[in-house]
Design a protein around this motif. Structure first.
Motif, PDB file in Angstrom:
ATOM      1  N   LEU A 186       0.836  -1.199   0.000  1.00 26.08           N
ATOM      2  CA  LEU A 186       0.000   0.000   0.000  1.00 26.08           C
ATOM      3  C   LEU A 186       0.872   1.250   0.000  1.00 26.08           C
ATOM      4  O   LEU A 186       1.825   1.353   0.763  1.00 26.08           O
ATOM      5  CB  LEU A 186      -0.917   0.008   1.225  1.00 26.08           C
ATOM      6  N   ARG A 187       0.492   2.201  -0.856  1.00 27.75           N
ATOM      7  CA  ARG A 187       1.294   3.415  -0.980  1.00 27.75           C
ATOM      8  C   ARG A 187       0.564   4.596  -0.352  1.00 27.75           C
ATOM      9  O   ARG A 187      -0.660   4.657  -0.282  1.00 27.75           O
ATOM     10  CB  ARG A 187       1.587   3.712  -2.449  1.00 27.75           C
ATOM     11  N   ASN A 188       1.352   5.554   0.095  1.00 28.21           N
ATOM     12  CA  ASN A 188       0.841   6.799   0.635  1.00 28.21           C
ATOM     13  C   ASN A 188       0.131   7.611  -0.445  1.00 28.21           C
ATOM     14  O   ASN A 188       0.572   7.679  -1.590  1.00 28.21           O
ATOM     15  CB  ASN A 188       2.021   7.596   1.198  1.00 28.21           C
ATOM     16  N   ILE A 189      -1.002   8.231  -0.076  1.00 30.71           N
ATOM     17  CA  ILE A 189      -1.675   9.169  -0.969  1.00 30.71           C
ATOM     18  C   ILE A 189      -1.250  10.583  -0.567  1.00 30.71           C
ATOM     19  O   ILE A 189      -1.461  10.985   0.579  1.00 30.71           O
ATOM     20  CB  ILE A 189      -3.203   9.043  -0.876  1.00 30.71           C
ATOM     21  N   PRO A 190      -0.646  11.358  -1.458  1.00 33.81           N
ATOM     22  CA  PRO A 190      -0.215  12.715  -1.081  1.00 33.81           C
ATOM     23  C   PRO A 190      -1.372  13.555  -0.559  1.00 33.81           C
ATOM     24  O   PRO A 190      -2.494  13.491  -1.085  1.00 33.81           O
ATOM     25  CB  PRO A 190       0.333  13.278  -2.401  1.00 33.81           C
TER      26      PRO A 190
END
Length: 664
Positions: free
Chosen positions: A419-423
């Motif tokens: 899972l990646r960070n959402i800016p």
């Protein structure tokens, strides 16, 4: 090994890399063309290549969800009577796909790849849709108690037949979700990826010939299997047991996941007897007890590839893993059990298998990580346009567990590393909210020679009336992430509405939360557990954490025995402090679970919980969760009155409760 392979080593390496390039390219197509933030920012999607029999022989490592080795796709493939060129099957229902899908927001597309009239492989893709209907925005609610509350169900059906769109199926799907345009956009991104994969695989056949490609598919699976079997042979034969919990199940009691891992020669058997019955909530995982199911094995396959990063990332890695998840339990529920929040259980199951493996390979496994991936979603009205918006704010994870040779990773747990960070800027541009604070949480990491990763501190403010916030999969809010070999447990998580205001309140685990303009919600996630005695941590490393704002001076003194004089470490005072308290610590304590779990298990020992499970087996499945809760409450009440209850008494206590309700 050469005698088992039809493919020479040189071509096998070429083929492995070609396959990896294809699935990575497919994944990048989805990433660049997807519509929803959960796809294009968070990366919750997958692109795979399957053999004609349904084994995963290609899976991306760099982009998207990469833990789908062991996808049981065979039932779906065989359920379609006739495959034609241009067919694309759509599905999302776990029970009718044989456990290929595991909850309804995961929408799968499956396409046969033909060459000269012959199926040479299948392309499989999925996206986690931000909404497929159901009782709450986002479709996942921990309190759902059957699958009918969780959204639209699609058994395997052809969305395209011989290249022709089935408008009726598409209309049914889009008419039953809150974000039809975005869902159709995401599905089109998947179809673009499938078409790209088909073209690349056909190019591979044209270059090397169909016979070599068919042999390559099987041999790349065999190679992974052979290499993993060799690694299992290095694990001492034996039986290793561990358990952990989902918190606040129905009735407020923890729900237990228990595994006995049996290692014999080059095989592993996972025995999940002792895991609690399926619950009247959405934490159930529908594996259907498929062998080596991809929701049962990720902790193992990650361990194997850590030892040898050159192993082909495919389902050959799980061919030697067998399992028994008894029917009617949390890991093999019977329909129509709700399954939306199954990720919370999946993450805890990774902790359980890490714990079992830690006993077999004591100095090679990390401490527990944060143990959650709370997907924070909002459903709101745009105050300017009046349009409805449904979207993901952020996956709230936490720190990973400390490793035998290194600190944990801040802000991200190994279990959900895909899972990646959402800016924050992307979130604020998409929805009428403000991200007021987003950073690492000081003093959250478990202390140790190597500390755990720090948790996350996020505060959002809503600007639109009647905003509904959901935050599924919030966990480790009572039972802390455990430490290893003298390392301390990490901090548990919390969430607070309107922090610092007169209306401040702790929310506990969030199902649905109604917010009005100006309301804030603050999330403080868990830190990973520590590894090794904190008093062996370098004072300079502690000082660096203090300078970086990750550890306070008070915590440095209390947890690490490090004394500061103004801004510098006083080494003499530190040595005295550590010498004075070191003898009172147990640096060889295998696991440090924290006070909440230790208090719970002072009554609910393994023996007592096994007795509860054994007593339940004689009753109808529909009653087991209720009877478990009632029996645990009765026994708790007796203990609090000072009475002692033995495991042998549990069956009669439960029988009395059943007689009472049967007589009503």
């Amino acid at each position: 090994m050469n005698s088992e392979l039809k493919t020479d080593r040189v071509f096998l390496e070429i083929f492995k890399n070609r396959v990896q390039a294809i699935v990575e390219e497919m994944a990048n197509v989805v990433l660049r063309t997807g519509f929803t933030a959960f796809v294009k920012e968070t990366g919750d999607f997958g692109t795979y290549l399957l053999s004609p029999q349904g084994e995963t022989f290609g899976c991306p490592l760099d982009t998207g969800y990469n833990l789908s080795l062991g996808i049981p796709a065979g039932d779906v493939i065989s359920s379609i009577g006739q495959w034609n060129e241009g067919d694309i099957v759509i599905c999302n229902d776990p029970y009718s796909t044989g456990g290929m899908a595991t909850h309804l927001p995961d929408v799968y597309l499956l396409k046969p790849f033909f060459y000269e009239g012959q199926i040479i492989a299948f392309g499989l893709c999925f996206i986690h849709s931000s909404d497929v209907g159901g009782k709450v925005p986002g479709s996942v609610s921990p309190s759902s108690y059957d699958i009918y509350q969780e959204g639209l169900r699609l058994a395997p059906v052809k969305l395209y037949e011989a290249g022709v769109l089935n408008e009726a199926i598409l209309r049914i799907f889009l008419d039953n979700c809150r974000i039809p345009d975005q869902n159709w956009g995401d599905l089109r991104a998947l179809m673009a990826a499938l078409n790209r994969g088909e073209r690349r695989l056909q190019e591979l056949v044209e270059r090397y010939g169909i016979s070599r490609v068919e042999s390559g598919i099987e041999d790349v699976l065999v190679y992974a299997e052979t290499r993993v079997r060799q690694m299992i042979e290095d694990i001492p034969d034996g039986e290793y047991e561990f358990w952990d919990y989902i918190e606040k199940g129905p009735g407020g009691y923890p729900v237990r996941l228990r595994c006995k891992m049996v290692v014999r020669g080059d095989g592993i058997f996972l025995d999940f007897k002792g895991t609690d019955p399926q619950v009247r909530a959405s934490f159930n995982i529908p594996t259907l007890n498929k062998q080596g199911h991809y929701y049962l094995v990720p902790a193992l396959i990650r361990y194997f590839r850590t030892l040898d990063p050159s192993i082909p990332w495919n389902s050959g890695m799980v061919r030697m893993i067998t399992n028994d998840a008894p029917s009617g339990t949390l890991l093999n529920p019977e329909a129509p059990a709700a399954i939306g929040a199954r990720a919370a259980t999946f993450i805890r199951l990774m902790d359980v298998l890490t714990g079992t493996l830690s006993q077999a390979q004591e100095n090679k496994l990390p401490a527990a990580g944060a143990g959650q991936a709370a997907i924070v979603m909002l459903a709101m009205t745009d105050p300017v346009t009046g349009g409805r918006k449904v979207g993901v704010v952020q996956p709230i994870c936490g720190g990973s567990g400390a490793r035998p040779m290194k600190d944990g990773i801040d802000g991200m747990d190994f279990a959900v590393g895909h899972l990646r960070n959402i800016p924050a800027e992307t979130v604020e541009a998409d929805m009428p909210i403000l991200i007021e604070r987003y950073g690492l949480l000081p003093d959250s990491a478990g202390a140790g020679t190597y500390r755990g990763g720090c948790g996350i501190d996020l505060q959002l403010k809503v600007l639109s009336p009647d905003t509904v916030l959901t935050a599924r999969n919030m966990e480790r809010m009572e039972f802390q992430p455990w430490g290893r070999l003298g390392g301390k447990a990490g901090a548990y998580g919390t969430a607070v509405k309107n922090l610092g205001q007169p209306s401040e309140e702790r929310t506990g685990r969030i199902d649905e939360l109604l917010l009005q303009p100006g309301d804030t919600v603050s999330f403080f996630s868990q830190g990973g557990g520590g590894y090794g005695s904190p008093y062996k941590r370098s004072p300079q490393a502690v000082a660096r954490d203090v300078r970086n704002g990750l550890v306070s001076k008070d915590a440095a003194y209390e947890q690490y025995g490090v004394v500061f004089h103004e801004s510098k470490v006083d080494l003499d005072a530190t040595q005295k402090r550590r010498s004075a308290v070191y003898g009172s610590t147990d640096e060889q304590q295998s696991f440090h679970f924290g006070s909440a779990r230790e208090q719970f298990e002072s009554i609910w020992s393994d023996e007592m919980q096994l007795a509860i499970g054994a007593a339940l087996t004689v009753y109808p499945l529909a009653l087991r969760d209720y009877l478990k809760r009632c029996a645990m409450k009765e026994i708790d009440d007796r203990f609090h009155r000072g009475e002692q209850v033995q495991a042998i008494e549990v069956a009669e206590i439960m029988a009395a409760i059943h007689r009472t309700i049967a007589a009503l």
